[in-house]
Structures are given as structure tokens and as C-alpha cells.
Design an enzyme around this catalytic site. Structure first.
Site, PDB file in Angstrom:
ATOM      1  N   GLU A 109       0.830  -1.213   0.000  1.00 49.98           N
ATOM      2  CA  GLU A 109       0.000   0.000   0.000  1.00 49.98           C
ATOM      3  C   GLU A 109       0.859   1.255   0.000  1.00 49.98           C
ATOM      4  O   GLU A 109       0.549   2.204  -0.702  1.00 49.98           O
ATOM      5  CB  GLU A 109      -1.038  -0.048   1.144  1.00 49.98           C
ATOM      6  CG  GLU A 109      -0.635   0.478   2.500  1.00 49.98           C
ATOM      7  CD  GLU A 109       0.175  -0.499   3.340  1.00 49.98           C
ATOM      8  OE1 GLU A 109       1.190  -1.032   2.865  1.00 49.98           O
ATOM      9  OE2 GLU A 109      -0.201  -0.683   4.515  1.00 49.98           O
ATOM     10  N   ASP A 153       7.057   3.958   2.592  1.00 52.16           N
ATOM     11  CA  ASP A 153       7.322   5.009   3.585  1.00 52.16           C
ATOM     12  C   ASP A 153       8.837   5.169   3.726  1.00 52.16           C
ATOM     13  O   ASP A 153       9.463   5.894   2.960  1.00 52.16           O
ATOM     14  CB  ASP A 153       6.635   4.594   4.894  1.00 52.16           C
ATOM     15  CG  ASP A 153       6.799   5.608   5.995  1.00 52.16           C
ATOM     16  OD1 ASP A 153       7.055   6.776   5.691  1.00 52.16           O
ATOM     17  OD2 ASP A 153       6.673   5.251   7.187  1.00 52.16           O
ATOM     18  N   THR A 154       9.464   4.451   4.655  1.00 52.26           N
ATOM     19  CA  THR A 154      10.930   4.509   4.771  1.00 52.26           C
ATOM     20  C   THR A 154      11.606   3.610   3.727  1.00 52.26           C
ATOM     21  O   THR A 154      12.779   3.701   3.466  1.00 52.26           O
ATOM     22  CB  THR A 154      11.387   4.005   6.149  1.00 52.26           C
ATOM     23  OG1 THR A 154      11.030   2.623   6.270  1.00 52.26           O
ATOM     24  CG2 THR A 154      10.772   4.806   7.270  1.00 52.26           C
ATOM     25  N   ARG A 155      10.843   2.672   3.175  1.00 49.94           N
ATOM     26  CA  ARG A 155      11.283   1.669   2.190  1.00 49.94           C
ATOM     27  C   ARG A 155      12.034   0.492   2.842  1.00 49.94           C
ATOM     28  O   ARG A 155      12.649  -0.330   2.154  1.00 49.94           O
ATOM     29  CB  ARG A 155      12.143   2.325   1.117  1.00 49.94           C
ATOM     30  CG  ARG A 155      12.231   1.518  -0.144  1.00 49.94           C
ATOM     31  CD  ARG A 155      12.876   2.288  -1.264  1.00 49.94           C
ATOM     32  NE  ARG A 155      11.916   3.138  -1.945  1.00 49.94           N
ATOM     33  CZ  ARG A 155      12.264   4.035  -2.852  1.00 49.94           C
ATOM     34  NH1 ARG A 155      13.512   4.189  -3.185  1.00 49.94           N
ATOM     35  NH2 ARG A 155      11.344   4.767  -3.441  1.00 49.94           N
ATOM     36  N   TRP A 200       0.618  10.908   7.617  1.00 52.25           N
ATOM     37  CA  TRP A 200       0.119   9.558   7.912  1.00 52.25           C
ATOM     38  C   TRP A 200      -1.136   9.302   7.070  1.00 52.25           C
ATOM     39  O   TRP A 200      -2.105  10.064   7.135  1.00 52.25           O
ATOM     40  CB  TRP A 200      -0.190   9.360   9.395  1.00 52.25           C
ATOM     41  CG  TRP A 200      -0.526   7.922   9.666  1.00 52.25           C
ATOM     42  CD1 TRP A 200      -1.777   7.400   9.837  1.00 52.25           C
ATOM     43  CD2 TRP A 200       0.386   6.810   9.726  1.00 52.25           C
ATOM     44  NE1 TRP A 200      -1.691   6.026  10.008  1.00 52.25           N
ATOM     45  CE2 TRP A 200      -0.374   5.645   9.945  1.00 52.25           C
ATOM     46  CE3 TRP A 200       1.771   6.689   9.616  1.00 52.25           C
ATOM     47  CZ2 TRP A 200       0.190   4.379  10.061  1.00 52.25           C
ATOM     48  CZ3 TRP A 200       2.342   5.428   9.730  1.00 52.25           C
ATOM     49  CH2 TRP A 200       1.552   4.300   9.951  1.00 52.25           C
ATOM     50  N   TRP A 224      -9.386   0.553   5.100  1.00 52.05           N
ATOM     51  CA  TRP A 224      -9.362  -0.695   5.884  1.00 52.05           C
ATOM     52  C   TRP A 224      -8.706  -0.494   7.252  1.00 52.05           C
ATOM     53  O   TRP A 224      -8.615  -1.430   8.039  1.00 52.05           O
ATOM     54  CB  TRP A 224      -8.644  -1.818   5.115  1.00 52.05           C
ATOM     55  CG  TRP A 224      -7.323  -1.437   4.522  1.00 52.05           C
ATOM     56  CD1 TRP A 224      -6.097  -1.476   5.130  1.00 52.05           C
ATOM     57  CD2 TRP A 224      -7.074  -0.974   3.193  1.00 52.05           C
ATOM     58  NE1 TRP A 224      -5.116  -1.059   4.275  1.00 52.05           N
ATOM     59  CE2 TRP A 224      -5.687  -0.754   3.074  1.00 52.05           C
ATOM     60  CE3 TRP A 224      -7.896  -0.729   2.083  1.00 52.05           C
ATOM     61  CZ2 TRP A 224      -5.097  -0.285   1.882  1.00 52.05           C
ATOM     62  CZ3 TRP A 224      -7.308  -0.268   0.919  1.00 52.05           C
ATOM     63  CH2 TRP A 224      -5.927  -0.050   0.826  1.00 52.05           C
TER      64      TRP A 224
HETATM   65  P1  5GP Z   1       8.177   1.133   5.227  1.00 57.22           P
HETATM   66  O1  5GP Z   1       8.620   2.180   6.229  1.00 57.22           O
HETATM   67  O2  5GP Z   1       8.937  -0.135   5.400  1.00 57.22           O
HETATM   68  O3  5GP Z   1       8.241   1.673   3.812  1.00 57.22           O
HETATM   69  O4  5GP Z   1       6.658   0.831   5.507  1.00 57.22           O
HETATM   70  C1  5GP Z   1       6.311  -0.190   6.391  1.00 57.22           C
HETATM   71  C2  5GP Z   1       4.839  -0.345   6.545  1.00 57.22           C
HETATM   72  O5  5GP Z   1       4.391   0.629   7.480  1.00 57.22           O
HETATM   73  C3  5GP Z   1       3.950  -0.134   5.347  1.00 57.22           C
HETATM   74  O6  5GP Z   1       3.846  -1.258   4.510  1.00 57.22           O
HETATM   75  C4  5GP Z   1       2.618   0.161   6.026  1.00 57.22           C
HETATM   76  O7  5GP Z   1       1.980  -1.035   6.418  1.00 57.22           O
HETATM   77  C5  5GP Z   1       3.056   0.934   7.256  1.00 57.22           C
HETATM   78  N1  5GP Z   1       2.920   2.380   7.002  1.00 57.22           N
HETATM   79  C6  5GP Z   1       3.909   3.266   6.769  1.00 57.22           C
HETATM   80  N2  5GP Z   1       3.398   4.490   6.580  1.00 57.22           N
HETATM   81  C7  5GP Z   1       2.049   4.362   6.671  1.00 57.22           C
HETATM   82  C8  5GP Z   1       0.946   5.289   6.571  1.00 57.22           C
HETATM   83  O8  5GP Z   1       1.093   6.493   6.330  1.00 57.22           O
HETATM   84  N3  5GP Z   1      -0.301   4.765   6.743  1.00 57.22           N
HETATM   85  C9  5GP Z   1      -0.524   3.443   7.002  1.00 57.22           C
HETATM   86  N4  5GP Z   1      -1.792   3.044   7.171  1.00 57.22           N
HETATM   87  N5  5GP Z   1       0.488   2.539   7.113  1.00 57.22           N
HETATM   88  C10 5GP Z   1       1.742   3.013   6.949  1.00 57.22           C
END
Ligand code: 5GP
Length: 169
Positions: free
Chosen positions: A94, A97-99, A154, A159
């Protein structure tokens, strides 16, 4: 307080359909690889356009108290030996964010026999414009596609539990 941005199911449906129609012209995936849990509903929506089977790997980057983990946890993995060496995977999540999640998954996938970056595409609904764990170039994949580039806020998806709180008020 972190600023929040809300998206409805209709917003997400439209984004998935438009994005997937464009993705199809660039990357001919054989299978959808959903990242559970966040990628599950977008993957199901994407399937209405792409018409490819959905497989799932489930990862968690938060613990049960919503604290960020140092390294994502593998909740469930797949037996990738069931795929041929030419299988093309469209990974769906979805939000980028930090990847951390995506880079962890790509590293793990590239350790699987036969899977290489040329066979991998990525579709995320949203990409947050911020410093990333790894750069776009270092992803080393065939396609990276974000439905929308957004500021570092955020996102509340339809869902998410907090979406109900907001919309029922
Ligand atoms: P990452 O930081 O590894 O890119 O993201 C990790 C996970 O954190 C995402 O797959 C998601 O489930 C959750 N996440 C990060 N940012 C958001 C946000 O803004 N909204 C929501 N609902 N989940 C987030």
C-alpha cells in the site's frame, strides 16, 4: 500530532485501476506478489485489471505495540521453487514510507534461486516523498510505480481502524 490524510475505497479503486492499466503497458507480470497485510486489498483490486494470480508473502515492520522493528519480521514466506525462472512478479504494497520493508523483501527475493531484478516490478499506492532506506537506483528492478507521490503525512486507508473512527463521528 502527525497530519493525517484519508482515502476512501473509491479513491483506492480508481487509483488501482488507472495505475494497473498503465503498468500493463510497461511490465507484463505473470503473478501478483502481495505484501501482507497492507498490500492484500490493493492486490485484490489490481487483479480486476491485471487478471493474474495473487501470491502472498507476509512481513511485519511493527511489533504488537506498534513499535518500529529494527528489521522486518517474516510472518509467512513462499516456496519460490514452484515458479519457473522466467516468472515475472509484480510486488504490491500500500505505501512506500521509509522503504525498509521493500528493500528487505527485494534482498530476500534476490537470494532465491532464479529471481532477479529484471523479473521484478513494484506497485505501491503511495510513495512518501522523504529520505529512503535505499535509493530508486539501488532497488535494481524492472519497474517501480507509485500511484501517487505524497508528502510525509500519515495515510489512513479505508481498511484501517482509525478510518471508521473518523467516518463514524
Ligand atoms: P516502510 O517504512 O517499510 O516503507 O513501511 C512499512 C509499513 O508501514 C507499510 O507497509 C505500512 O503497512 C506501514 N505504514 C507506513 N506508513 C504508513 C501510513 O502512512 N499509513 C498506514 N496506514 N500505514 C503506513
Amino acid at each position: 500530532m502527525v497530519e493525517k490524510v484519508y482515502y476512501s475505497y473509491l479513491d483506492i479503486h480508481k487509483m488501482c485501476q488507472n495505475s494497473c492499466r498503465e503498468i500493463e503497458t510497461k511490465f507484463n507480470a505473470d503473478v501478483i506478489l502481495a505484501i501482507g497485510g497492507g498490500g492484500l486489498i490493493p492486490a485484490r483490486m489490481a487483479r480486476t485489471v491485471l487478471k493474474k494470480p495473487i501470491y502472498v508473502v507476509s512481513l511485519s515492520v511493527y511489533d504488537k505495540n506498534d513499535n518500529l522493528l529494527e528489521t522486518p519480521k517474516v510472518v509467512q514466506w513462499l516456496d519460490f521453487s514452484m515458479f519457473s525462472k522466467d516468472t515475472k512478479f509484480l510486488i504490491i504494497d500500500e505505501v512506500d514510507d521509509t522503504r525498509k520493508t521493500l528493500s528487505f523483501l527485494l534482498n530476500k527475493l534476490k537470494n532465491e534461486e532464479h529471481i532477479n531484478g529484471a523479473n521484478i516490478g513494484v506497485f505501491v499506492l503511495h510513495n512518501k516523498k522523504k529520505d529512503k532506506f535505499i535509493t530508486n537506483e539501488d532497488l535494481n528492478i524492472n519497474l517501480y510505480y507509485a500511484g501517487k507521490e505524497i508528502e510525509d503525512k500519515w495515510i489512513v486507508y479505508p481498511w484501517d481502524r482509525t478510518y471508521c473512527k473518523k467516518t463514524l463521528l
